[in-house]
Write an enzyme that holds these catalytic residues in place. Structure first.
Site, mmCIF file in Angstrom:
data_model
loop_
_atom_site.group_PDB
_atom_site.id
_atom_site.type_symbol
_atom_site.label_atom_id
_atom_site.label_comp_id
_atom_site.label_asym_id
_atom_site.label_seq_id
_atom_site.Cartn_x
_atom_site.Cartn_y
_atom_site.Cartn_z
ATOM 1 C CG ASN A 159 67.321 -15.734 29.968
ATOM 2 O OD1 ASN A 159 67.962 -16.191 30.901
ATOM 3 N ND2 ASN A 159 67.518 -16.096 28.703
ATOM 4 C CB THR A 160 60.936 -13.176 31.140
ATOM 5 O OG1 THR A 160 61.524 -12.589 29.976
ATOM 6 C CG2 THR A 160 59.849 -12.270 31.677
ATOM 7 C CB SER A 170 62.315 -17.026 27.752
ATOM 8 O OG SER A 170 63.480 -16.347 28.183
ATOM 9 C CG PHE A 199 61.437 -11.938 25.996
ATOM 10 C CD1 PHE A 199 62.027 -13.047 25.418
ATOM 11 C CD2 PHE A 199 60.179 -12.095 26.580
ATOM 12 C CE1 PHE A 199 61.371 -14.286 25.405
ATOM 13 C CE2 PHE A 199 59.524 -13.326 26.574
ATOM 14 C CZ PHE A 199 60.134 -14.415 25.995
ATOM 15 C CG ASN A 241 63.375 -21.364 24.924
ATOM 16 O OD1 ASN A 241 64.546 -21.061 24.684
ATOM 17 N ND2 ASN A 241 62.397 -20.473 24.896
ATOM 18 C CG ASN A 301 70.086 -16.361 25.732
ATOM 19 O OD1 ASN A 301 69.282 -15.522 26.153
ATOM 20 N ND2 ASN A 301 69.696 -17.546 25.279
ATOM 21 C CE LYS A 361 61.809 -22.030 21.457
ATOM 22 N NZ LYS A 361 62.649 -21.140 20.634
#
Length: 350
Positions: free
Chosen positions: A179-180, A177, A114, A242, A110, A213
């Site tokens: 993805n940021t 994450s 967010f 993660n 993915n 996390k």
């Protein structure tokens, strides 16, 4: 449990649409049709960060981003559910397609970014939940993040702490994450110290436990620094880990998509990272094992390696909402086999 019947139909949809179908099913269908959880067993209960968990199997953040179905997840047999990630302002996330099912690998990639309705919308749902008698009996954590375009991400986490602390069983500070852009830089020693100081100050008199996390893609020096800071700042737990940006050999056609990889291929990396953090913390901070957990044997291995609790998400994609019940039915057999009467006794016993 109807999931094995409907899964072929669900898998005809792209992964993000299928996720939406799953949320609607949890909202509208009787829990008994979705899962048949066993009766609570005292041997599976444990205390972490002052919270009493009825069993160690939790739903990870990412499934219920906006706090729509936490109690439905608990009724399916999860010992706790984690909402989010939630950011201060609503955020659309990255362009679609951004979620890919790797069926041959039992994995998901993915790059959602967010996507969520924002803190105000989630707080409204949590206030409504708090007014329902008995709804607060279950443990519901809230995973907090920063907006992609924020000029001060540490301030975002402080704002999220103030907003969400009144409604959360615990807060999960998500700096892992992929993805940021730039978010994982907050795992650096100086930035992490500043971040946790801001979060601790922001929660004020509301002594909700704070969990952190972390990513699986860490160097040994990073692990030691994070473990030391976690102890210094009095964190309730470390969540390991993660999704990964690494790419082990994969057989599915979406293997080259950008984003974070979760599911079965993450299992060994996540287990290794858990062992690293167990060693670095010396067992002084509770650990939550995440990544590649599909079976009771997977969960038990993570507990024996040092996890007080475990979380899953990708397994829900492949096994359906009965996955928590399936694992918790089998765990007592594994405990008896290895001579343990409680989960707490087994933590870190490998």
């Amino acid at each position: 449990m109807i999931y094995p019947v409907v899964r072929p139909l669900i898998f005809r949809l792209d992964a993000e649409r299928a996720h939406g179908v799953a949320l609607r099913a949890l909202k509208t269908m009787p829990s008994a049709l979705l899962a048949s959880p066993p009766l609570p067993q005292a041997s599976l209960a444990s205390e972490v960060a002052g919270l009493r968990f009825p069993n160690p199997v939790g739903m990870a953040a990412g499934f219920d981003k906006n706090g729509e179905v936490p109690d439905a997840l608990l009724r399916c047999g999860f010992g706790f559910a984690e909402l989010g990630s939630v950011t201060p302002r609503p955020q659309a996330g990255n362009p679609r397609p951004r979620m890919f099912r790797l069926a041959k690998d039992r994995a998901v990639i993915n790059r959602l970014g967010f996507n969520n309705e924002g803190a105000d919308a989630v707080a409204v749902r949590m206030r409504r939940r708090a007014r329902i008698d008995g709804a607060r009996d279950g443990i519901v954590g809230i995973n907090i993040g920063a907006n992609k375009d924020s000029v001060d991400r540490i301030d975002d986490y402080a704002r999220m702490t103030r907003t969400m602390a009144p409604y959360a069983s615990y807060l999960a500070v998500n700096i892992s994450s992929p993805n940021t852009p730039g978010l994982r830089a907050l795992q650096d020693e100086g930035a992490l110290t500043e971040l946790l100081d801001a979060v601790n100050e922001a929660r004020g008199a509301i002594r909700v436990p704070v969990f952190l996390k972390v990513a699986p893609d860490l160097e040994p020096a990073d692990i030691d620094a994070i473990a030391r800071i976690a102890a210094d700042k009095g964190l309730g737990a470390l969540m390991v880990s993660n999704t990964t940006v690494a790419r082990p050999p994969l057989a599915s056609r979406h293997a080259d998509e950008a984003g974070g990889l979760s599911g079965a291929p993450l299992r060994e990396m996540a287990l290794l990272r858990l062992r690293d953090f167990r060693k670095a913390t010396g067992g002084t901070i509770p650990l939550i094992g995440i990544g590649g957990i599909f079976t009771a044997e997977d969960a038990w291995e993570r507990i024996r390696a040092g996890a007080s609790l475990v979380q899953l998400y990708s397994a829900m994609v492949y096994e359906g909402p009965g996955i928590a019940a399936k694992i918790t039915r089998r765990l007592p057999e594994l405990m008896r086999r290895d001579g343990f009467s409680t989960i707490a006794e087994a933590v870190g016993s490998e």
